[in-house]
Each structure stands twice: as structure tokens, then as C-alpha cells.
Scaffold this motif. Structure first.
Motif, PDB file in Angstrom:
ATOM      1  N   SER A 254      83.750  -1.365  22.083  1.00  0.00           N
ATOM      2  CA  SER A 254      85.009  -0.569  22.271  1.00  0.00           C
ATOM      3  C   SER A 254      85.058   0.769  21.824  1.00  0.00           C
ATOM      4  N   VAL A 255      84.460   1.075  20.597  1.00  0.00           N
ATOM      5  CA  VAL A 255      84.583   2.495  19.997  1.00  0.00           C
ATOM      6  C   VAL A 255      83.488   2.935  19.497  1.00  0.00           C
ATOM      7  N   GLY A 256      82.333   2.649  20.314  1.00  0.00           N
ATOM      8  CA  GLY A 256      80.885   3.182  20.041  1.00  0.00           C
ATOM      9  C   GLY A 256      80.824   4.802  20.013  1.00  0.00           C
ATOM     10  N   GLY A 257      82.027   5.612  20.476  1.00  0.00           N
ATOM     11  CA  GLY A 257      82.129   6.904  20.608  1.00  0.00           C
ATOM     12  C   GLY A 257      82.713   7.508  19.444  1.00  0.00           C
ATOM     13  N   THR A 258      83.020   6.608  18.634  1.00  0.00           N
ATOM     14  CA  THR A 258      83.546   7.246  16.998  1.00  0.00           C
ATOM     15  C   THR A 258      82.222   7.352  16.405  1.00  0.00           C
ATOM     16  N   LEU A 259      81.876   8.564  16.319  1.00  0.00           N
ATOM     17  CA  LEU A 259      80.358   8.869  15.883  1.00  0.00           C
ATOM     18  C   LEU A 259      80.131   8.685  14.423  1.00  0.00           C
ATOM     19  N   LEU A 260      81.072   9.334  13.716  1.00  0.00           N
ATOM     20  CA  LEU A 260      80.832   9.236  12.146  1.00  0.00           C
ATOM     21  C   LEU A 260      81.894   8.314  11.594  1.00  0.00           C
ATOM     22  N   ASP A 261      81.549   7.831  10.394  1.00  0.00           N
ATOM     23  CA  ASP A 261      82.392   7.006   9.571  1.00  0.00           C
ATOM     24  C   ASP A 261      83.038   5.819  10.283  1.00  0.00           C
ATOM     25  N   ASN A 262      82.033   5.147  11.223  1.00  0.00           N
ATOM     26  CA  ASN A 262      82.567   3.979  12.163  1.00  0.00           C
ATOM     27  C   ASN A 262      82.108   2.731  11.404  1.00  0.00           C
ATOM     28  N   THR A 263      83.168   2.291  10.730  1.00  0.00           N
ATOM     29  CA  THR A 263      82.690   1.230   9.767  1.00  0.00           C
ATOM     30  C   THR A 263      83.016  -0.092  10.631  1.00  0.00           C
ATOM     31  N   ALA A 264      83.713  -0.206  11.658  1.00  0.00           N
ATOM     32  CA  ALA A 264      84.250  -1.390  12.453  1.00  0.00           C
ATOM     33  C   ALA A 264      83.015  -1.862  13.279  1.00  0.00           C
ATOM     34  N   GLN A 265      82.423  -0.675  13.941  1.00  0.00           N
ATOM     35  CA  GLN A 265      81.299  -1.085  15.103  1.00  0.00           C
ATOM     36  C   GLN A 265      80.113  -0.099  14.762  1.00  0.00           C
ATOM     37  N   MET A 266      78.995  -0.306  15.488  1.00  0.00           N
ATOM     38  CA  MET A 266      78.059   0.513  15.587  1.00  0.00           C
ATOM     39  C   MET A 266      78.245   1.867  16.364  1.00  0.00           C
ATOM     40  N   SER A 267      78.033   2.951  15.814  1.00  0.00           N
ATOM     41  CA  SER A 267      78.197   4.174  16.435  1.00  0.00           C
ATOM     42  C   SER A 267      77.069   4.641  17.483  1.00  0.00           C
ATOM     43  N   ALA A 268      77.191   5.007  18.902  1.00  0.00           N
ATOM     44  CA  ALA A 268      76.430   5.277  19.620  1.00  0.00           C
ATOM     45  C   ALA A 268      75.453   6.340  18.914  1.00  0.00           C
ATOM     46  N   LEU A 269      75.901   7.205  17.993  1.00  0.00           N
ATOM     47  CA  LEU A 269      74.952   8.060  17.312  1.00  0.00           C
ATOM     48  C   LEU A 269      73.829   7.415  16.616  1.00  0.00           C
ATOM     49  N   GLU A 270      74.021   6.252  16.472  1.00  0.00           N
ATOM     50  CA  GLU A 270      72.770   5.439  15.542  1.00  0.00           C
ATOM     51  C   GLU A 270      71.395   5.139  16.742  1.00  0.00           C
ATOM     52  N   TRP A 271      71.790   5.375  18.034  1.00  0.00           N
ATOM     53  CA  TRP A 271      70.905   5.340  18.928  1.00  0.00           C
ATOM     54  C   TRP A 271      69.833   6.652  18.716  1.00  0.00           C
ATOM     55  N   LEU A 272      70.438   7.815  18.667  1.00  0.00           N
ATOM     56  CA  LEU A 272      69.709   8.932  18.575  1.00  0.00           C
ATOM     57  C   LEU A 272      69.188   8.967  17.157  1.00  0.00           C
ATOM     58  N   THR A 273      69.638   8.601  16.192  1.00  0.00           N
ATOM     59  CA  THR A 273      69.036   8.420  14.835  1.00  0.00           C
ATOM     60  C   THR A 273      67.760   7.674  14.977  1.00  0.00           C
ATOM     61  N   ALA A 274      67.839   6.751  15.838  1.00  0.00           N
ATOM     62  CA  ALA A 274      66.459   5.474  15.811  1.00  0.00           C
ATOM     63  C   ALA A 274      65.448   6.243  16.958  1.00  0.00           C
ATOM     64  N   GLY A 275      65.877   7.329  17.739  1.00  0.00           N
ATOM     65  CA  GLY A 275      64.961   7.916  18.347  1.00  0.00           C
ATOM     66  C   GLY A 275      65.108   8.051  19.831  1.00  0.00           C
ATOM     67  N   ALA A 276      66.287   7.525  20.349  1.00  0.00           N
ATOM     68  CA  ALA A 276      66.821   7.777  21.658  1.00  0.00           C
ATOM     69  C   ALA A 276      67.170   9.260  21.778  1.00  0.00           C
ATOM     70  N   THR A 277      67.139   9.575  23.160  1.00  0.00           N
ATOM     71  CA  THR A 277      67.388  10.991  23.546  1.00  0.00           C
ATOM     72  C   THR A 277      68.749  11.230  24.032  1.00  0.00           C
ATOM     73  N   GLY A 278      69.525  10.203  24.455  1.00  0.00           N
ATOM     74  CA  GLY A 278      70.791  10.167  25.002  1.00  0.00           C
ATOM     75  C   GLY A 278      71.388   8.815  24.624  1.00  0.00           C
ATOM     76  N   SER A 279      72.833   8.954  24.538  1.00  0.00           N
ATOM     77  CA  SER A 279      73.799   7.721  24.624  1.00  0.00           C
ATOM     78  C   SER A 279      75.045   7.864  25.056  1.00  0.00           C
TER      79      SER A 279
END
Length: 398
Positions: A254-279
Motif C-alpha cells: 500500500s504505502v511503500g512510497g512512504t520512504l522514511l519513518d514507515n513503521t507500518a510497511q517496508m519502504s521502497a527505499l530499503e531496496w536501494l539500501t540493500a543494493g538495488a539501483t531502482g525501486s
């Protein structure tokens, strides 16, 4: 995230891969970098990106707006957008937004607001459809009311150092022709697993890439990831994955685009932190309309033909108004190019399904060019010797 009305075949057509190819993908001279001068992280990010991608100085536009919150109001955004629009250099086709916060403008994602200008028809407060994008699937079968965007992508990260590493991964991806696997991961999350309807068709049609479609319980530890797409609130496998430079990855929620302080769901930003180049992730509740999320087959087929990351990602979303695109826009692992060594001229290529190409030559890069040879570019990677004079000054592939 309630279920969407089942209209997949009508609104998300079969791949039917477009014959047009990415001989002329987006370049640094066609990308505007927007900088928030009130945000030191934005200024530092933009400077690094301009250096790494050789962005022309005229393409860098400085503006100022609040950066302490995740959303701008419509009025705040429209003021900034008017400033940017008035200062755009000729020939600009896309935006790199050099910040992480804000990721939303009113009811739109910040990337879609820059891409289309602010327009309430790209929003829905009742789980309904939103205005379509004329960019979807390279424009194939798009409705008559579809709007044509100037695609935008956030250069985002949890810190400036993370964003710099993201940028460097994107640069490292160029013409790397990675020999990895695209993972289309099925989950038991019924509401979020809806993209699994697309997986078999994607694997059948995109022959130039290697695919796997494991269950989530089996999708741990892969170290050859060039794409990863799933549906889940969180992705437990994420810390175990090894992403090759250029890899896109996202999770339908639902709200993976809430990039920071997203306690309800995983943020899309976590993909980049893990090494992906886009999300990609949505900034407000989209319900699980497939049209509001990337079509993995379209994304990876456009990417495999040589589109940049920003072009391929944007072409994969039919209704992008509520979704934020994050990553390094110009990453291009699968481009086609002519190269010369002591043995002569060669063409290095990658194709999703295979296609014919025309080889043109000129005395110098300024032309004029003339066609001298046709050849078949097979599905996947190939390196072929060209039948052109070694003394030719420039060669291009169409």
C-alpha cells in the motif's frame, strides 16, 4: 489493501513486445537535475551526480522548498514547479530530483507531479482508477485521454553516502550486460500477490533474460539478482540478496512510497539500501490495481532492449499518479553500442527477443551517416564483427 476489480486483460494488455528499440536512450544532456538549495544533502547529492554523469551545468536547476516533511502542499509544489518550468533548458526529456524528502505533493507522488504537472485526475481517494500515462508500454494501446509525462525519478537514500553509492552503482551498470536472474517471487499474501498473474507470460516472452519464479520461502540468498519483484508488506529475504549493478526491485504493497519513518510497511527505499539501483512504491493507498504498479515483463523487456532505468520503469506503470520512482535514472546495463579495437569495429548488443539492426557509418560523429550493413541481434547478449572499413570514424546502430 482490498482486491481490484478483475480487468487485467483489458487494461494491462499482454506484452506484445514493441518493435521499436532503444538505439537512442535518454542521455545526460536530456536530463534536468533539480536541487533543493535549502537541503544540504540535496546540494551534495546533485554535485556528485553531475560529476559522475557529466550533466551540463545548464541542466541543473536550483530551487528552495521545505525538506523536513514527506509532503508538499499543492500550492508549495506549484510554486516550485513554475520556477523549474521557466528555467528548463531546451531538449530536456526527464528529471532527476536530488532529494529523499518530500516524496509526495498533495495527492500525487512527487515524481508524477513533476512528470505531468499537478493534476487531481492522477489521484483517487476511493480506490478507483486514475488518469493513464501515455508512456505506458511505449505508448502501445494507451487510451486517448492518456497524458504524456516527462519522467522523473528521486535520487534518494537514508544518507548522502548511500545516495552516492546508488549513483556509483548506476554508472557501473552501463553496458555491463549482467549475467544474472530476474526473480518473480510468489507469496501467500493474496491481496499483494496479484502480479503473479503476469509471471508466466513474462517468462515466456522475454527470452533474452534468465527468470526464476520461486515461492517467497525459497527466495533467499540469491547473489545474481538483476531484478526482483514480489508482493508483501515486508520482504524477509532482502538482507540475504545480492544485487548486480543496475537491478530494479520492488514490492507491491500500500504505502511503500512512504520512504522514511514507515513503521507500518517496508519502504521502497530499503531496496536501494540493500543494493538495488531502482525501486517504486505508492505514496497513498492505491488498492491493488495492477495498473498502479510496475508490470515486471514490460519493465524488464524495455530495459533488456537498452532503455535507461527511468525510461523502462516509467513505461511499466499504466497509472503512475500515486507512485514514486526512486533510483539512478541513467543506469543502462543492456544498451547496444559499436566499439572499435585493433581488429576493427564490433557491435555489442542485448535484446529481449531478438531484432534486426541497421549499421550506419560516417567520417565523424557529426555525420552524415549512411547505411552499410544489416544484421540480426539475437535474444540476449551478442558481440559481432562488423563489415566496415577499419578507418571509419564513427559507427552507429539503429
Amino acid at each position: 489493501m482490498p482486491k481490484f476489480p478483475f480487468c487485467l486483460r483489458r487494461l494491462l494488455p499482454a506484452l506484445l513486445l514493441v518493435c521499436a528499440h532503444a538505439a537512442y536512450a535518454l542521455g545526460p544532456g536530456e536530463l534536468a537535475v533539480i536541487v533543493n538549495v535549502s537541503d544540504p544533502a540535496s546540494v551534495e547529492t546533485a554535485a556528485h551526480y553531475r560529476q559522475q554523469r557529466d550533466i551540463p551545468a545548464a541542466n541543473v536547476i536550483e530551487v528552495s522548498f521545505p525538506h523536513e516533511r514527506g509532503a508538499l502542499s499543492r500550492e508549495e509544489f506549484e510554486r516550485v514547479y513554475a520556477e523549474v518550468d521557466a528555467r528548463l533548458a531546451p531538449g530536456i526529456k526527464a528529471f532527476a530530483l536530488a532529494w529523499t524528502r518530500p516524496w509526495r505533493a498533495g495527492c500525487m507522488s512527487i515524481t508524477s507531479a513533476f512528470a505531468f504537472g499537478y493534476d487531481d485526475s492522477f489521484c483517487s481517494s476511493t480506490c478507483g482508477p486514475t488518469r493513464p500515462s501515455g508512456y505506458f508500454n511505449n505508448g502501445r494501446n494507451t487510451p486517448g485521454n492518456a497524458a504524456m509525462p516527462r519522467p522523473a525519478m528521486l535520487l534518494a537514500g537514508e544518507s548522502v553516502e548511500q545516495v552516492k553509492r546508488l549513483i556509483d552503482r548506476g554508472v557501473a551498470a552501463d553496458y555491463s550486460y549482467p549475467k544474472g536472474t530476474v526473480y518473480l517471487v510468489r507469496t501467500e499474501d493474496t491481496a499483494r500477490n496479484v502480479r503473479a498473474l503476469l509471471f508466466d507470460e513474462t517468462m515466456a516472452q522475454v527470452r533474452g533474460l534468465q527468470f526464476a519464479s520461486p515461492r517467497a520461502a525459497e527466495a533467499f540468498g540469491q547473489q545474481d539478482v538483476i531484478g526482483y519483484f514480489t508482493g508483501a508488506v515486508r520482504v524477509p529475504a532482502l538482507p540475504t540478496l545480492g544485487f548486480l549493478p543496475g537491478a530494479p526491485a520492488d514490492h507491491l504493497t500500500s504505502v511503500g512510497g512512504t520512504l522514511l519513518d514507515n513503521t507500518a510497511q517496508m519502504s521502497a527505499l530499503e531496496w536501494l539500501t540493500a543494493g538495488a539501483t531502482g525501486s517504486y512504491g505508492t505514496v497513498i493507498e492505491p488498492c491493488n490495481h495492477l495498473q498502479k504498479f510496475p508490470h515486471p515483463g514490460i519493465l524488464m523487456s524495455m530495459y533488456a532492449e537498452g532503455d535507461t532505468l527511468i525510461e523502462a520503469y516509467w513505461k511499466s506503470v499504466a497509472w503512475p499518479g500515486e507512485g514514486v520512482f526512486i533510483g539512478e535514472p541513467l543506469a543502462r546495463p543492456f544498451g547496444t553500442r559499436a566499439v572499435r579495437d585493433e581488429a576493427g569495429w564490433w557491435v555489442e548488443s542485448h535484446s529481449a527477443t531478438g531484432r534486426r539492426a541497421v549499421i550506419e557509418v560516417a567520417r565523424s560523429v557529426v555525420g552524415p551517416y549512411r547505411a552499410v550493413q544489416q544484421l540480426m541481434l539475437p535474444a540476449g547478449f551478442a558481440r559481432q564483427r562488423l563489415k566496415v572499413d577499419r578507418g571509419v570514424g564513427a559507427v552507429r546502430v539503429r
